[in-house]
Design a protein around this motif. Structure first.
Motif, PDB file in Angstrom:
ATOM      1  N   LEU A 116       0.726  -1.226  -0.077  1.00 26.53           N
ATOM      2  CA  LEU A 116       0.237   0.024  -0.023  1.00 26.53           C
ATOM      3  C   LEU A 116       0.900   1.138  -0.089  1.00 26.53           C
ATOM      4  N   LEU A 117       1.861   0.959   0.929  1.00 26.91           N
ATOM      5  CA  LEU A 117       2.884   2.544   0.851  1.00 26.91           C
ATOM      6  C   LEU A 117       3.706   2.773  -0.506  1.00 26.91           C
ATOM      7  N   GLU A 118       3.709   1.536  -1.066  1.00 28.83           N
ATOM      8  CA  GLU A 118       4.537   1.716  -2.541  1.00 28.83           C
ATOM      9  C   GLU A 118       3.583   2.557  -3.444  1.00 28.83           C
ATOM     10  N   GLN A 119       2.260   2.466  -3.167  1.00 31.74           N
ATOM     11  CA  GLN A 119       1.400   3.124  -4.240  1.00 31.74           C
ATOM     12  C   GLN A 119       1.376   4.607  -3.985  1.00 31.74           C
ATOM     13  N   THR A 120       1.767   5.065  -2.829  1.00 32.10           N
ATOM     14  CA  THR A 120       1.520   6.507  -2.300  1.00 32.10           C
ATOM     15  C   THR A 120       2.549   6.899  -1.426  1.00 32.10           C
ATOM     16  N   ASP A 121       2.783   8.225  -1.289  1.00 26.94           N
ATOM     17  CA  ASP A 121       3.808   8.687  -0.520  1.00 26.94           C
ATOM     18  C   ASP A 121       3.770   8.421   0.881  1.00 26.94           C
ATOM     19  N   ARG A 122       2.319   8.454   1.452  1.00 29.28           N
ATOM     20  CA  ARG A 122       2.115   8.144   2.798  1.00 29.28           C
ATOM     21  C   ARG A 122       0.784   7.830   3.032  1.00 29.28           C
ATOM     22  N   LEU A 123       0.394   7.059   4.180  1.00 29.68           N
ATOM     23  CA  LEU A 123      -0.902   6.884   4.779  1.00 29.68           C
ATOM     24  C   LEU A 123      -1.163   7.124   6.064  1.00 29.68           C
ATOM     25  N   SER A 124      -2.241   7.303   6.355  1.00 24.18           N
ATOM     26  CA  SER A 124      -2.690   7.554   7.912  1.00 24.18           C
ATOM     27  C   SER A 124      -3.039   6.085   8.209  1.00 24.18           C
ATOM     28  N   MET A 140       7.054  -2.395  12.794  1.00 27.00           N
ATOM     29  CA  MET A 140       7.680  -2.050  11.554  1.00 27.00           C
ATOM     30  C   MET A 140       8.615  -0.619  11.847  1.00 27.00           C
ATOM     31  N   ARG A 141       8.008   0.153  12.546  1.00 29.04           N
ATOM     32  CA  ARG A 141       8.763   1.624  12.652  1.00 29.04           C
ATOM     33  C   ARG A 141       9.809   1.236  13.589  1.00 29.04           C
ATOM     34  N   ASP A 142       9.712   0.591  14.711  1.00 25.73           N
ATOM     35  CA  ASP A 142      10.791   0.279  15.719  1.00 25.73           C
ATOM     36  C   ASP A 142      11.988  -0.340  14.838  1.00 25.73           C
ATOM     37  N   LYS A 143      11.749  -1.325  13.655  1.00 27.95           N
ATOM     38  CA  LYS A 143      12.838  -1.750  13.023  1.00 27.95           C
ATOM     39  C   LYS A 143      13.275  -1.193  11.962  1.00 27.95           C
ATOM     40  N   GLY A 144      12.825   0.244  11.822  1.00 24.80           N
ATOM     41  CA  GLY A 144      13.129   1.105  10.557  1.00 24.80           C
ATOM     42  C   GLY A 144      12.868   0.874   9.563  1.00 24.80           C
ATOM     43  N   ILE A 145      11.368   0.139   9.216  1.00 25.00           N
ATOM     44  CA  ILE A 145      11.075  -0.146   7.949  1.00 25.00           C
ATOM     45  C   ILE A 145      10.127   0.860   7.623  1.00 25.00           C
ATOM     46  N   LEU A 146       9.540   1.761   8.493  1.00 26.63           N
ATOM     47  CA  LEU A 146       8.575   2.610   8.253  1.00 26.63           C
ATOM     48  C   LEU A 146       9.029   4.005   9.207  1.00 26.63           C
ATOM     49  N   LEU A 147       8.735   5.041   8.500  1.00 27.67           N
ATOM     50  CA  LEU A 147       8.796   6.548   8.954  1.00 27.67           C
ATOM     51  C   LEU A 147       7.402   6.799   9.641  1.00 27.67           C
ATOM     52  N   THR A 148       7.519   7.642  10.719  1.00 29.88           N
ATOM     53  CA  THR A 148       6.104   8.282  10.989  1.00 29.88           C
ATOM     54  C   THR A 148       6.277  10.030  11.013  1.00 29.88           C
ATOM     55  N   GLN A 149       5.220  10.519  10.699  1.00 29.52           N
ATOM     56  CA  GLN A 149       4.847  11.906  10.639  1.00 29.52           C
ATOM     57  C   GLN A 149       3.666  12.295  11.270  1.00 29.52           C
ATOM     58  N   ARG A 150       3.632  13.081  12.523  1.00 32.75           N
ATOM     59  CA  ARG A 150       2.574  13.299  13.185  1.00 32.75           C
ATOM     60  C   ARG A 150       2.149  14.831  12.632  1.00 32.75           C
ATOM     61  N   GLU A 151       0.632  14.829  12.364  1.00 27.94           N
ATOM     62  CA  GLU A 151       0.209  16.125  11.868  1.00 27.94           C
ATOM     63  C   GLU A 151      -1.372  16.188  12.613  1.00 27.94           C
ATOM     64  N   GLY A 152      -1.240  16.903  13.566  1.00 28.73           N
ATOM     65  CA  GLY A 152      -2.642  17.194  14.658  1.00 28.73           C
ATOM     66  C   GLY A 152      -2.756  15.915  15.022  1.00 28.73           C
ATOM     67  N   LYS A 153      -3.895  15.249  14.856  1.00 23.34           N
ATOM     68  CA  LYS A 153      -4.500  14.134  15.634  1.00 23.34           C
ATOM     69  C   LYS A 153      -4.225  12.714  14.668  1.00 23.34           C
ATOM     70  N   ASN A 154      -3.449  13.197  13.412  1.00 24.76           N
ATOM     71  CA  ASN A 154      -3.159  11.983  12.489  1.00 24.76           C
ATOM     72  C   ASN A 154      -1.692  11.585  12.445  1.00 24.76           C
ATOM     73  N   VAL A 155      -1.534  10.328  12.343  1.00 24.39           N
ATOM     74  CA  VAL A 155       0.045   9.800  12.148  1.00 24.39           C
ATOM     75  C   VAL A 155       0.094   9.170  10.742  1.00 24.39           C
ATOM     76  N   TYR A 156       0.956   9.636  10.010  1.00 25.63           N
ATOM     77  CA  TYR A 156       1.009   9.462   8.801  1.00 25.63           C
ATOM     78  C   TYR A 156       2.425   8.253   8.705  1.00 25.63           C
ATOM     79  N   TYR A 157       2.274   7.146   8.030  1.00 22.13           N
ATOM     80  CA  TYR A 157       3.679   6.487   7.716  1.00 22.13           C
ATOM     81  C   TYR A 157       3.900   6.173   6.580  1.00 22.13           C
ATOM     82  N   SER A 158       5.132   6.168   6.129  1.00 18.63           N
ATOM     83  CA  SER A 158       5.991   6.200   4.732  1.00 18.63           C
ATOM     84  C   SER A 158       7.117   5.237   4.846  1.00 18.63           C
TER      85      SER A 158
END
Length: 101
Positions: free
Chosen positions: A34-42, A64-82
């Motif tokens: 899913l993340l390959e298909q877009t820059d980021r997803l909530s 996956m985040r803890d293992k370095g496979i995913l990055l997170t970015q918080r925007e307000g109440k949402n967390v986005y993964y990439s």
């Protein structure tokens, strides 16, 4: 008789084994797809696409985040993964092109 040698550096093999262990689950491979298909997803976008419980999704995302496979970015109440490195998405191509899966 030719001498066979391992063609991949030991550190690269160790990293590959580590990453493959981390993604060795259908939900985690689906998240990568899913993340390959877009820059980021909530989280809610991932949950809707995967049709799984939020708690189960959070477990996989955290791992996956803890293992370095995913990055997170918080925007307000949402967390986005990439994906910080798109080379992990090659696993999707291998799965789709394989006749044994």
């Amino acid at each position: 008789m030719s001498t066979l040698k391992v063609r991949v550096d030991k550190k690269k093999l160790e990293r590959a084994a580590y990453l493959l262990k981390c993604v060795a689950h259908p939900v985690r491979i689906s998240i990568i797809d899913l993340l390959e298909q877009t820059d980021r997803l909530s989280v809610s976008q991932l949950q809707e696409a995967l049709e799984i419980e939020q708690s189960l999704l959070s477990h996989h995302l955290t791992n996956m985040r803890d293992k370095g496979i995913l990055l997170t970015q918080r925007e307000g109440k949402n967390v986005y993964y990439s994906l910080p490195d798109l080379t992990i998405t090659n696993i999707i191509e291998c799965i789709n092109s394989s006749k044994t899966f």
